[in-house]
Design an enzyme around this catalytic site. Sequence first.
Site, PDB file in Angstrom:
ATOM      1  N   ARG A 229      -2.093 -27.931  -7.256  1.00  0.00           N
ATOM      2  CA  ARG A 229      -3.519 -27.744  -6.988  1.00  0.00           C
ATOM      3  C   ARG A 229      -3.672 -26.994  -5.673  1.00  0.00           C
ATOM      4  NH1 ARG A 229      -4.727 -28.315 -11.478  1.00  0.00           N
ATOM      5  NH2 ARG A 229      -6.047 -29.885 -12.423  1.00  0.00           N
ATOM      6  N   HIS A 277      -4.869 -19.309 -11.655  1.00  0.00           N
ATOM      7  CA  HIS A 277      -4.818 -20.676 -12.190  1.00  0.00           C
ATOM      8  C   HIS A 277      -4.592 -20.656 -13.714  1.00  0.00           C
ATOM      9  CE1 HIS A 277      -6.263 -25.102 -11.613  1.00  0.00           C
ATOM     10  NE2 HIS A 277      -5.449 -25.008 -12.665  1.00  0.00           N
TER      11      HIS A 277
HETATM   12  P1  NDP Z   1       2.331 -36.484 -13.560  1.00  0.00           P
HETATM   13  O1  NDP Z   1       1.288 -37.489 -13.262  1.00  0.00           O
HETATM   14  O2  NDP Z   1       3.168 -36.657 -14.768  1.00  0.00           O
HETATM   15  O3  NDP Z   1       3.336 -36.362 -12.319  1.00  0.00           O
HETATM   16  C1  NDP Z   1       2.909 -36.352 -10.998  1.00  0.00           C
HETATM   17  C2  NDP Z   1       4.121 -36.441 -10.093  1.00  0.00           C
HETATM   18  O4  NDP Z   1       3.696 -36.302  -8.741  1.00  0.00           O
HETATM   19  C3  NDP Z   1       4.862 -37.785 -10.195  1.00  0.00           C
HETATM   20  O5  NDP Z   1       6.251 -37.602 -10.149  1.00  0.00           O
HETATM   21  C4  NDP Z   1       4.389 -38.516  -8.941  1.00  0.00           C
HETATM   22  O6  NDP Z   1       5.321 -39.467  -8.420  1.00  0.00           O
HETATM   23  C5  NDP Z   1       4.262 -37.365  -7.980  1.00  0.00           C
HETATM   24  N1  NDP Z   1       3.385 -37.717  -6.864  1.00  0.00           N
HETATM   25  C6  NDP Z   1       2.072 -38.014  -6.887  1.00  0.00           C
HETATM   26  N2  NDP Z   1       1.638 -38.312  -5.655  1.00  0.00           N
HETATM   27  C7  NDP Z   1       2.696 -38.187  -4.836  1.00  0.00           C
HETATM   28  C8  NDP Z   1       2.891 -38.363  -3.445  1.00  0.00           C
HETATM   29  N3  NDP Z   1       1.889 -38.742  -2.634  1.00  0.00           N
HETATM   30  N4  NDP Z   1       4.114 -38.155  -2.939  1.00  0.00           N
HETATM   31  C9  NDP Z   1       5.149 -37.799  -3.734  1.00  0.00           C
HETATM   32  N5  NDP Z   1       5.031 -37.607  -5.069  1.00  0.00           N
HETATM   33  C10 NDP Z   1       3.814 -37.808  -5.605  1.00  0.00           C
HETATM   34  O7  NDP Z   1       1.603 -35.074 -13.583  1.00  0.00           O
HETATM   35  P2  NDP Z   1       2.011 -33.741 -14.375  1.00  0.00           P
HETATM   36  O8  NDP Z   1       3.434 -33.452 -14.101  1.00  0.00           O
HETATM   37  O9  NDP Z   1       1.563 -33.814 -15.771  1.00  0.00           O
HETATM   38  O10 NDP Z   1       1.062 -32.670 -13.641  1.00  0.00           O
HETATM   39  C11 NDP Z   1       1.157 -32.453 -12.253  1.00  0.00           C
HETATM   40  C12 NDP Z   1      -0.012 -31.603 -11.774  1.00  0.00           C
HETATM   41  O11 NDP Z   1       0.120 -30.261 -12.212  1.00  0.00           O
HETATM   42  C13 NDP Z   1      -1.411 -31.989 -12.300  1.00  0.00           C
HETATM   43  O12 NDP Z   1      -1.914 -33.100 -11.609  1.00  0.00           O
HETATM   44  C14 NDP Z   1      -2.201 -30.724 -12.048  1.00  0.00           C
HETATM   45  O13 NDP Z   1      -2.764 -30.771 -10.760  1.00  0.00           O
HETATM   46  C15 NDP Z   1      -1.144 -29.623 -12.115  1.00  0.00           C
HETATM   47  N6  NDP Z   1      -1.335 -28.746 -13.268  1.00  0.00           N
HETATM   48  C16 NDP Z   1      -1.549 -27.399 -13.028  1.00  0.00           C
HETATM   49  C17 NDP Z   1      -1.697 -26.515 -14.076  1.00  0.00           C
HETATM   50  C18 NDP Z   1      -1.852 -25.055 -13.825  1.00  0.00           C
HETATM   51  O14 NDP Z   1      -2.087 -24.299 -14.770  1.00  0.00           O
HETATM   52  N7  NDP Z   1      -1.729 -24.608 -12.593  1.00  0.00           N
HETATM   53  C19 NDP Z   1      -1.628 -26.973 -15.474  1.00  0.00           C
HETATM   54  C20 NDP Z   1      -1.384 -28.373 -15.614  1.00  0.00           C
HETATM   55  C21 NDP Z   1      -1.257 -29.226 -14.533  1.00  0.00           C
HETATM   56  P3  NDP Z   1       5.758 -40.763  -9.276  1.00  0.00           P
HETATM   57  O15 NDP Z   1       6.642 -40.223 -10.397  1.00  0.00           O
HETATM   58  O16 NDP Z   1       6.528 -41.576  -8.315  1.00  0.00           O
HETATM   59  O17 NDP Z   1       4.505 -41.390  -9.783  1.00  0.00           O
HETATM   60  C1  OXD Z   2      -4.627 -28.789 -15.616  1.00  0.00           C
HETATM   61  C2  OXD Z   2      -4.900 -27.411 -15.196  1.00  0.00           C
HETATM   62  O1  OXD Z   2      -4.766 -29.702 -14.817  1.00  0.00           O
HETATM   63  O2  OXD Z   2      -5.023 -26.529 -16.061  1.00  0.00           O
HETATM   64  O3  OXD Z   2      -4.262 -28.981 -16.794  1.00  0.00           O
HETATM   65  O4  OXD Z   2      -4.985 -27.150 -14.003  1.00  0.00           O
END
Ligand code: NDP
Ligand code: OXD
Length: 314
Positions: A229, A277
């Site tokens: 993000r 994005h």
């Molecule tokens: P998940 O919820 O599966 O994974 C999130 C990961 O981030 C987990 O491993 C979590 O740790 C870790 N995390 C969260 N907070 C912290 C922190 N404070 N410190 C360290 N690690 C942290 O999410 P996804 O993998 O499905 O997606 C991740 C992000 O990708 C979404 O939230 C979105 O913002 C972004 N995204 C962007 C897109 C784009 O087109 N640019 C498309 C889709 C998503 P833990 O495993 O320990 O819980």
């Molecule tokens: C998502 C994105 O969160 O597209 O899926 O950013």
Amino acid sequence: MTLLIACQQSSRDGFADGLRELGPTLDVRIWPDAGDLAGIRYALVWKPPQGVLASLPNLKVVFSIGAGVDHVLGQSGLPDVPLVRFVDPNLTMRMGEYVCMNVLMHHRRVRDYAELQSQATWKEVWPQPGANELRVGVMGLGVLGCDAVAKLAMLGYRMAGWSRSQKKIEGVECFAGEDGLKPFLARTDILVCLLPHTPDTDGLLNTELFSGLARDGPLPGPVLINAGRGKLQVEADILKSLETGDLWAASLDVFEEEPLPSASPLWAHPRVIITPHNASISDDMAVCRYVVEQIARYEKGEPLENVVDLKQGY
Ligand code: NDP
Ligand code: OXD
């Protein structure tokens, strides 16, 4: 059963058509033509207008069109109902493509060779390290992070990951929490961010963090790739670190403000690759299939999948 679509994007009608086709018993409405608010059980949202969700007294489940849910959690008066995020193999696959492509672009200096090509210059200028000489670190070991780690490992990169809770992944150095951040950065040449935006991750990608990245790798300096993000990154700090050499290059798919304002110096920076994005856009029909399936589960009394932990914010 009534579902309300409340989103600021052009495909509202596409979602409505898809949901009606796949879930013929669903009464689908599009905000602001919501009809009787008391009859609405489900909401499908992307950046919903403020107050919409709070105005639905009998709401049972909120579905996010994206994997990230920061666009919902910023809402005031969010009803105390499950929030389900979008998890989809095709979305995961396309994020993996974005990450691998950008790691390879910097590793193989695609931008530099494009510059030489523009001058019709045939020159082998730069050393060519193998993937096994490069240390890639992925922040976020969730659905997307784990997939990216596996794909990059297959290409031969030396992989590490960082998450909130400790993970164990074969062949991957796993770091966790505040204590794990410093050693994770210190061994990382290319930093990939696939974290959600939460109060804990806000502004995390800043000069202090960049200055902790490895400076003894085979590239001229550290690389940042952020598809998590925009609010995780401090763009002024990225520009500063590109000047000081704490960063050599960056690929950014997300921005503090979107669309990225035309006045942003990031646009013209020769070492920054910008995408709008779209690292991995949710596919409309896949979203509709997913929502119809989840509603069927819920109506049968089965547990919903991919429910967000509202306390953690992702
Ligand atoms: P998940 O919820 O599966 O994974 C999130 C990961 O981030 C987990 O491993 C979590 O740790 C870790 N995390 C969260 N907070 C912290 C922190 N404070 N410190 C360290 N690690 C942290 O999410 P996804 O993998 O499905 O997606 C991740 C992000 O990708 C979404 O939230 C979105 O913002 C972004 N995204 C962007 C897109 C784009 O087109 N640019 C498309 C889709 C998503 P833990 O495993 O320990 O819980
Ligand atoms: C998502 C994105 O969160 O597209 O899926 O950013």
